[in-house]
Design a protein around this motif. Structure first.
Motif, PDB file in Angstrom:
ATOM      1  N   MET A 165     -60.216  42.865 -55.699  1.00 56.06           N
ATOM      2  CA  MET A 165     -60.607  42.961 -57.784  1.00 56.06           C
ATOM      3  C   MET A 165     -58.992  43.561 -57.478  1.00 56.06           C
ATOM      4  SD  MET A 165     -63.672  45.285 -57.509  1.00 56.06           S
ATOM      5  CE  MET A 165     -63.246  46.643 -56.435  1.00 56.06           C
ATOM      6  N   LEU A 166     -58.364  44.290 -57.327  1.00 67.54           N
ATOM      7  CA  LEU A 166     -56.336  44.770 -57.585  1.00 67.54           C
ATOM      8  C   LEU A 166     -55.617  43.937 -57.390  1.00 67.54           C
ATOM      9  CD1 LEU A 166     -56.490  48.003 -55.270  1.00 67.54           C
ATOM     10  CD2 LEU A 166     -57.230  48.276 -57.816  1.00 67.54           C
ATOM     11  N   GLU A 167     -56.448  42.308 -56.832  1.00 63.53           N
ATOM     12  CA  GLU A 167     -54.743  40.653 -56.639  1.00 63.53           C
ATOM     13  C   GLU A 167     -55.616  40.797 -58.613  1.00 63.53           C
ATOM     14  OE1 GLU A 167     -52.062  38.396 -56.414  1.00 63.53           O
ATOM     15  OE2 GLU A 167     -52.696  40.485 -55.281  1.00 63.53           O
ATOM     16  N   LEU A 168     -56.841  40.152 -58.418  1.00 63.20           N
ATOM     17  CA  LEU A 168     -57.313  39.744 -59.952  1.00 63.20           C
ATOM     18  C   LEU A 168     -56.437  40.610 -60.956  1.00 63.20           C
ATOM     19  CD1 LEU A 168     -58.862  37.693 -61.826  1.00 63.20           C
ATOM     20  CD2 LEU A 168     -60.643  39.609 -60.820  1.00 63.20           C
ATOM     21  N   GLY A 169     -56.822  42.037 -60.686  1.00 68.84           N
ATOM     22  CA  GLY A 169     -56.047  42.597 -61.426  1.00 68.84           C
ATOM     23  C   GLY A 169     -54.380  42.626 -62.497  1.00 68.84           C
ATOM     24  N   ARG A 170     -54.424  42.460 -60.183  1.00 75.56           N
ATOM     25  CA  ARG A 170     -52.720  42.513 -61.108  1.00 75.56           C
ATOM     26  C   ARG A 170     -52.226  41.037 -61.816  1.00 75.56           C
ATOM     27  NH1 ARG A 170     -52.849  45.070 -55.936  1.00 75.56           N
ATOM     28  NH2 ARG A 170     -51.814  47.105 -56.276  1.00 75.56           N
ATOM     29  N   GLN A 171     -52.797  39.646 -61.321  1.00 73.07           N
ATOM     30  CA  GLN A 171     -52.526  38.372 -62.156  1.00 73.07           C
ATOM     31  C   GLN A 171     -52.934  38.898 -63.499  1.00 73.07           C
ATOM     32  OE1 GLN A 171     -50.952  35.951 -60.076  1.00 73.07           O
ATOM     33  NE2 GLN A 171     -51.743  37.218 -58.483  1.00 73.07           N
ATOM     34  N   THR A 172     -54.213  39.506 -63.914  1.00 76.03           N
ATOM     35  CA  THR A 172     -54.570  38.803 -64.999  1.00 76.03           C
ATOM     36  C   THR A 172     -53.423  40.047 -66.133  1.00 76.03           C
ATOM     37  OG1 THR A 172     -56.989  39.628 -64.700  1.00 76.03           O
ATOM     38  CG2 THR A 172     -55.868  40.141 -66.974  1.00 76.03           C
ATOM     39  N   VAL A 173     -52.233  41.464 -65.434  1.00 81.84           N
ATOM     40  CA  VAL A 173     -51.496  41.900 -66.379  1.00 81.84           C
ATOM     41  C   VAL A 173     -50.423  41.534 -66.145  1.00 81.84           C
ATOM     42  CG1 VAL A 173     -49.896  43.980 -65.658  1.00 81.84           C
ATOM     43  CG2 VAL A 173     -52.925  44.576 -65.443  1.00 81.84           C
TER      44      VAL A 173
END
Length: 298
Positions: A165-173
């Motif tokens: 989830m955090l990696e998905l958030g970082r990729q989105t940001v």
């Protein structure tokens, strides 16, 4: 005049130009600061969220279950190997009798009393150094190959989900940051283009007097870098205000879960990186604009 002196004069000219239009310079810096604060704040909040979830959920562990017929010598050998493994932070041996006692205290005493014997094996509870899912999988493969080990159980499923989830958030940001960085270059490009058109007559006179394109372009490059740097300071101020506004609600939420947690502010290295990046983006936009204008003016 030396190279350093030429840049000092260009810097002074760029600062004077920004000061001559304070409202326009401030509005441009505000646009840059807000655009930069969005991805920077997103990354900062994701880092804080990962730290908060890690603290409230507890540290993940690995359980090693021995064979039922394993003797104390086999357990001592496993303990020695765990102590010598640099990837292990700590380990605790749980004898089968202690495990049965803990199970009885959890409310299953009636069920345990009906059992003919103790079905539980000796076990080790291992705390790895780190929470990387790859580390847990490597340790599981290592522990499973040791003698007298019947089963290795990981407590890392929630860690894998959290990292995903955090990696998905970082990729989105990061995708948002790329789009906003492109917007910052465009804003600076247009600002410098208007400035070049305003000073067209001065540029033509300078060329007639023998000024090179490099000399003409230098103040505009400094102006773009200073404009971006001013926007970076505004973004830093916005991040500080955002953290100050959220600190108390976050602390109350953490207290409701019995935890002590405070939002971390960006450190000096992160602030320096943010200022350097936005100054470079301003410089890039100014460079593209100045090169295009001077090329068309030839």
């Amino acid at each position: 005049m030396t190279w350093l002196g030429e840049h000092f004069l260009a810097l002074r000219s760029a600062a004077r130009q920004l000061g001559s239009h304070p409202l326009g310079s401030l509005l441009t810096a505000l646009v840059i600061g807000i655009a930069l604060a969005l991805p920077a704040g997103g990354l900062l909040l994701l880092d804080n969220a990962g730290r908060a979830l890690g603290e409230t959920s507890g540290r993940p562990e690995i359980s090693i279950f021995m064979n039922e017929k394993a003797d104390r010598a086999a357990s001592d050998e496993i303990a020695r190997r765990l102590d010598n493994d640099p990837r292990v932070a700590s380990q605790r041996f749980v004898p089968r009798d202690e495990a049965l006692k803990q199970l009885a205290e959890s409310g299953l005493a009636d069920v345990i009393n009906d059992l003919p014997g103790n079905p539980l094996p000796d076990a080790f509870v291992v705390m790895p150094k780190g929470e990387d899912p790859v580390l847990f999988n490597d340790l599981r493969e290592t522990f499973a190959g040791w003698p007298e080990v019947a089963h290795v159980q990981l407590d890392s499923a929630w860690i894998e989900r959290l990292h995903a989830m955090l990696e998905l958030g970082r990729q989105t940001v990061m995708l948002l940051a790329f789009l906003l960085a492109s917007a910052l270059v465009i804003v600076t490009f247009n600002t410098i283009r208007l400035q070049l058109l305003t000073q067209r007559a001065e540029i033509e006179v300078s060329r007639l007097l023998g000024a090179t394109d490099r000399y003409i372009r230098r103040p505009f490059l400094w102006q773009g870098a200073l404009q971006g740097l001013l926007g970076g300071f505004i973004a830093w101020a916005l991040l500080g205000a955002m953290i100050s506004a959220l600190s108390e609600p976050v602390a109350r939420l953490a207290n409701s879960y019995g935890a002590m947690f405070t939002l971390q502010r960006p450190d000096a290295l992160q602030v320096a990186a943010m200022l350097g990046i936005v100054a470079a983006l301003g410089l890039l936009g100014a460079l593209l604009s100045a090169n295009r204008h001077l090329r068309l003016a030839d």
